[in-house]
Design a protein around this motif. Structure first.
Motif, mmCIF file in Angstrom:
data_model
loop_
_atom_site.group_PDB
_atom_site.id
_atom_site.type_symbol
_atom_site.label_atom_id
_atom_site.label_comp_id
_atom_site.label_asym_id
_atom_site.label_seq_id
_atom_site.Cartn_x
_atom_site.Cartn_y
_atom_site.Cartn_z
ATOM 1 N N THR A 1 0.824 -1.218 0.000
ATOM 2 C CA THR A 1 0.000 0.000 0.000
ATOM 3 C C THR A 1 0.851 1.258 0.000
ATOM 4 O O THR A 1 2.028 1.227 0.343
ATOM 5 N N HIS A 2 0.220 2.334 -0.373
ATOM 6 C CA HIS A 2 0.901 3.629 -0.367
ATOM 7 C C HIS A 2 -0.100 4.751 -0.086
ATOM 8 O O HIS A 2 -1.297 4.534 -0.070
ATOM 9 N N VAL A 3 0.417 5.920 0.126
ATOM 10 C CA VAL A 3 -0.352 7.122 0.463
ATOM 11 C C VAL A 3 -1.145 6.871 1.761
ATOM 12 O O VAL A 3 -0.544 6.465 2.757
ATOM 13 N N GLN A 4 -2.461 7.065 1.771
ATOM 14 C CA GLN A 4 -3.161 7.015 3.067
ATOM 15 C C GLN A 4 -4.142 5.860 3.256
ATOM 16 O O GLN A 4 -4.142 5.217 4.317
ATOM 17 N N SER A 5 -4.963 5.583 2.257
ATOM 18 C CA SER A 5 -6.071 4.652 2.501
ATOM 19 C C SER A 5 -5.565 3.257 2.883
ATOM 20 O O SER A 5 -5.958 2.696 3.910
ATOM 21 N N GLY A 6 -4.671 2.698 2.049
ATOM 22 C CA GLY A 6 -4.134 1.365 2.327
ATOM 23 C C GLY A 6 -3.314 1.330 3.614
ATOM 24 O O GLY A 6 -3.520 0.458 4.476
ATOM 25 N N PRO A 7 -2.372 2.272 3.783
ATOM 26 C CA PRO A 7 -1.558 2.264 5.005
ATOM 27 C C PRO A 7 -2.357 2.352 6.303
ATOM 28 O O PRO A 7 -1.976 1.768 7.317
ATOM 29 N N VAL B 1 6.144 -3.410 1.264
ATOM 30 C CA VAL B 1 7.002 -3.498 0.074
ATOM 31 C C VAL B 1 7.024 -2.125 -0.595
ATOM 32 O O VAL B 1 5.980 -1.596 -0.970
ATOM 33 N N GLU B 2 8.240 -1.573 -0.732
ATOM 34 C CA GLU B 2 8.336 -0.214 -1.286
ATOM 35 C C GLU B 2 9.320 -0.173 -2.443
ATOM 36 O O GLU B 2 10.313 -0.918 -2.468
ATOM 37 N N ARG B 3 9.035 0.744 -3.346
ATOM 38 C CA ARG B 3 9.902 0.909 -4.500
ATOM 39 C C ARG B 3 11.265 1.440 -4.041
ATOM 40 O O ARG B 3 11.318 2.369 -3.226
ATOM 41 N N PRO B 4 12.363 0.824 -4.515
ATOM 42 C CA PRO B 4 13.694 1.315 -4.112
ATOM 43 C C PRO B 4 13.862 2.794 -4.448
ATOM 44 O O PRO B 4 13.284 3.285 -5.414
ATOM 45 N N GLY B 5 14.620 3.468 -3.652
ATOM 46 C CA GLY B 5 14.898 4.886 -3.926
ATOM 47 C C GLY B 5 13.970 5.808 -3.176
ATOM 48 O O GLY B 5 14.351 6.376 -2.159
ATOM 49 N N GLU B 6 12.703 5.925 -3.639
ATOM 50 C CA GLU B 6 11.793 6.881 -2.989
ATOM 51 C C GLU B 6 10.823 6.237 -2.000
ATOM 52 O O GLU B 6 10.369 6.867 -1.065
ATOM 53 N N GLY B 7 10.504 4.962 -2.209
ATOM 54 C CA GLY B 7 9.538 4.299 -1.330
ATOM 55 C C GLY B 7 8.158 4.910 -1.472
ATOM 56 O O GLY B 7 7.842 5.538 -2.490
ATOM 57 N N ASP B 8 7.345 4.714 -0.453
ATOM 58 C CA ASP B 8 6.006 5.326 -0.412
ATOM 59 C C ASP B 8 6.188 6.831 -0.627
ATOM 60 O O ASP B 8 6.964 7.472 0.080
ATOM 61 N N ILE B 9 5.428 7.369 -1.573
ATOM 62 C CA ILE B 9 5.604 8.786 -1.948
ATOM 63 C C ILE B 9 5.423 9.732 -0.756
ATOM 64 O O ILE B 9 6.013 10.808 -0.696
ATOM 65 N N THR B 10 4.634 9.308 0.231
ATOM 66 C CA THR B 10 4.385 10.197 1.374
ATOM 67 C C THR B 10 5.617 10.385 2.257
ATOM 68 O O THR B 10 5.645 11.299 3.073
ATOM 69 N N MET C 1 -2.563 -10.098 1.046
ATOM 70 C CA MET C 1 -1.911 -8.995 0.329
ATOM 71 C C MET C 1 -2.876 -7.819 0.360
ATOM 72 O O MET C 1 -4.048 -7.970 0.023
ATOM 73 N N VAL C 2 -2.364 -6.671 0.792
ATOM 74 C CA VAL C 2 -3.208 -5.467 0.784
ATOM 75 C C VAL C 2 -2.593 -4.495 -0.208
ATOM 76 O O VAL C 2 -1.389 -4.239 -0.163
ATOM 77 N N GLU C 3 -3.420 -3.978 -1.118
ATOM 78 C CA GLU C 3 -2.885 -3.040 -2.110
ATOM 79 C C GLU C 3 -3.890 -1.946 -2.410
ATOM 80 O O GLU C 3 -5.101 -2.163 -2.314
ATOM 81 N N ASN C 4 -3.373 -0.789 -2.741
ATOM 82 C CA ASN C 4 -4.266 0.298 -3.193
ATOM 83 C C ASN C 4 -3.638 1.028 -4.377
ATOM 84 O O ASN C 4 -3.613 2.248 -4.435
ATOM 85 N N PHE C 5 -3.166 0.232 -5.324
ATOM 86 C CA PHE C 5 -2.657 0.821 -6.557
ATOM 87 C C PHE C 5 -3.824 1.280 -7.419
ATOM 88 O O PHE C 5 -4.973 0.867 -7.218
ATOM 89 N N ALA C 6 -3.470 2.081 -8.436
ATOM 90 C CA ALA C 6 -4.479 2.458 -9.421
ATOM 91 C C ALA C 6 -4.974 1.183 -10.107
ATOM 92 O O ALA C 6 -4.248 0.180 -10.179
ATOM 93 N N PRO C 7 -6.221 1.218 -10.619
ATOM 94 C CA PRO C 7 -6.767 0.027 -11.274
ATOM 95 C C PRO C 7 -5.830 -0.485 -12.365
ATOM 96 O O PRO C 7 -5.303 0.299 -13.155
ATOM 97 N N GLY C 8 -5.599 -1.790 -12.392
ATOM 98 C CA GLY C 8 -4.800 -2.396 -13.458
ATOM 99 C C GLY C 8 -3.315 -2.516 -13.160
ATOM 100 O O GLY C 8 -2.601 -3.257 -13.842
ATOM 101 N N VAL C 9 -2.831 -1.809 -12.133
ATOM 102 C CA VAL C 9 -1.379 -1.804 -11.866
ATOM 103 C C VAL C 9 -0.870 -3.210 -11.536
ATOM 104 O O VAL C 9 0.138 -3.672 -12.078
#
Ligand code: CAO
Length: 424
Positions: A14-20, A36-45, A93-101
């Motif tokens: 998850t990222h941003v607010q709703s999922g976290p 699980v976070e993207r290397p470098g920046e991680g969760d944008i928040t 698994m909990v996720e809140n990506f944009a649809p289709g990601v």
């Protein structure tokens, strides 16, 4: 003491607010939450609305307590391999990506089921299936689409959003309930399932009373609304200002100091069973027997005038004095508390609703603890993880990779350059 969700492992994508907010609750109840976070920046928040340079923002730290963080580029072959291993070992698994990601990443529901048929896949999306299902959605979009904005504010003003994050945190709460319910059902079936909480649906659920009013409208004006008796009702639920959504008429009234203090106000409820006490406290004993005021029905067309008279009284006292006095007679009311006043309320610290947390790069900060108290599963709030802080630990202890495999994963770039340097 044990924890309610001890032994449950969450793959937190998850990222941003709703999922976290959802996974934070599960972590507080004792689940092992692996973010699980993207290397470098991680969760944008981590870097949004920063108050201190080079430290994780309060936005991030206040939504990600009690979790572990692994960095993983899940678009690389090695990253996918590690994610597959995580899917095999996690319960949810909990996720809140944009649809289709997730599908584009190669992790369709079918693929996840192949890897782990017992896995529960829980998603926040902006909308459920329908015309808007592919839209990206943030908090205020959900408040608008779920009916909150059209029913919030004053009749002569524009629609309003509310500060309570009912779209994000509200949906996170709904999703958390869906997850524990699916875990409960899995005990019987042994199977995983999909759990979907759409933000529009969650907001609408929280606006249930307004859909009630939409239907009441067909049978005449709603007498507890400030539009009654002199204003106009159209064919849709109007904005009700500060009127109560329930059957008890209420309004926000000025208290002593309102000229300079934007929060010197109290919410006052003219509850029918304590009407006599209200009349006595404000010095209007004649209203007890006056047929224009004696019954709830008689009072309805005069509510704003009644609130005006009560306000003449509340303006002579501070909101806390009003609160003390009214509560002596069980007259329901609520002081308008500022965030500053809330942050200084000792009793909220005693219950663990407010917590001071130590953080290695930002020092101590104030956060909201677990609002749900379980007597047999106490919550200890621990700080949010640094980006990739637990990468090695998770690869080794959770996934059972040996040193050679971990080096291979690192060399592939799947856990990122910065994290690789930190690990060396
Ligand atoms: N490794 C590699 N790639 C990753 C990754 C990782 N660990 N984590 C994320 N990504 C990639 C995704 O694969 C996606 O790439 P593609 O678009 O190429 O498939 C990309 O990051 C962006 O993901 P996103 O579209 O979810 O993110 P966004 O910032 O563009 O949109 C948001 C954010 C919130 C609008 C969107 O995720 C969304 O609508 N989510 C559902 C509703 C929701 O939760 N809204 C609440 C937001 S506030 O709480």
């Amino acid at each position: 003491m044990g924890k309610a969700l001890q032994g449950v492992r969450i793959l937190d994508f998850t990222h941003v607010q709703s999922g976290p907010t959802c996974t934070q609750l599960l972590a507080w109840f004792g689940a092992d939450v692996i973010k699980v976070e993207r290397p470098g920046e991680g969760d944008i928040t981590r870097s949004q609305l920063r108050d201190l340079p080079d430290a994780d923002s309060l936005y991030f730290t206040m939504l990600n307590h009690n979790k572990r963080s692994i960095t993983l580029d899940t678009k690389t072959p090695k990253g996918k391999e590690v994610l597959e291993a995580l899917i095999k070992t996690c319960d949810v698994m909990v996720e809140n990506f944009a649809p289709g990601v997730l599908d584009r990443m190669g992790f369709t529901w079918e693929r996840i089921q192949e890897l782990n048929p017992a896995m529960i896949v829980a998603s926040v999306k902006g909308f459920g299936p329908g015309p808007f299902e592919n839209c990206k959605v943030y908090e205020n979009v959900a408040q608008c689409a779920g009916g909150a904005a059209s029913t919030t504010g004053f009749d002569d003003g524009p629609p309003m959003v509310t500060g309570a994050q009912i779209g994000d945190s509200g949906t996170g709460l709904h999703l958390a309930l869906g997850i524990v319910t699916a875990l409960y059902q899995r005990k019987e079936t042994g199977r995983g399932q999909k759990v979907l909480a759409a933000m529009q649906d969650a907001v609408l659920n929280l606006c249930r009373v307004k859909l009630r009013d939409q239907q009441r409208l067909a049978h005449g004006p709603m007498k507890e609304y400030p539009q009654y008796p002199n204003g106009e009702f159209g064919d849709t639920v109007p904005r009700a200002g500060n009127a109560s959504g329930g059957g008890q008429p209420g309004w926000i009234l000025k208290c002593k100091g309102w000229e300079t203090d934007p929060n010197a106000y109290i919410y006052f409820i003219a509850q029918a069973p304590v009407w006599k006490s209200i009349c006595k406290v404000i010095g209007k004993e004649e209203w007890i027997t006056d047929p224009d005021y004696a019954t709830p029905v008689a009072r309805l067309p005069r509510l704003m005038q009644i609130f005006g008279t009560v306000e003449e009284w509340t303006k002579t006292l501070t909101k806390f004095e009003v609160m003390d006095l009214l509560n002596k007679y069980d007259i329901p009311c609520g002081p308008i508390l500022s965030m500053k006043e809330i942050a200084e309320d000792k009793s909220l610290y005693e219950t663990g609703t407010l917590v001071e947390v130590e953080h290695p790069t930002r020092g101590s900060y104030l956060t909201v603890g677990n609002p749900i108290k379980l007597s047999d599963s106490p919550t200890e709030v621990t700080r949010s993880p640094l980006l990739g802080e637990h990468t090695d630990e998770i690869l080794r202890d959770v996934l059972g990779f040996g040193e050679r495999e971990i080096v291979e994963i690192r060399d592939s770039g799947a856990i990122g350059v910065v994290e690789r340097l930190a690990a060396e």
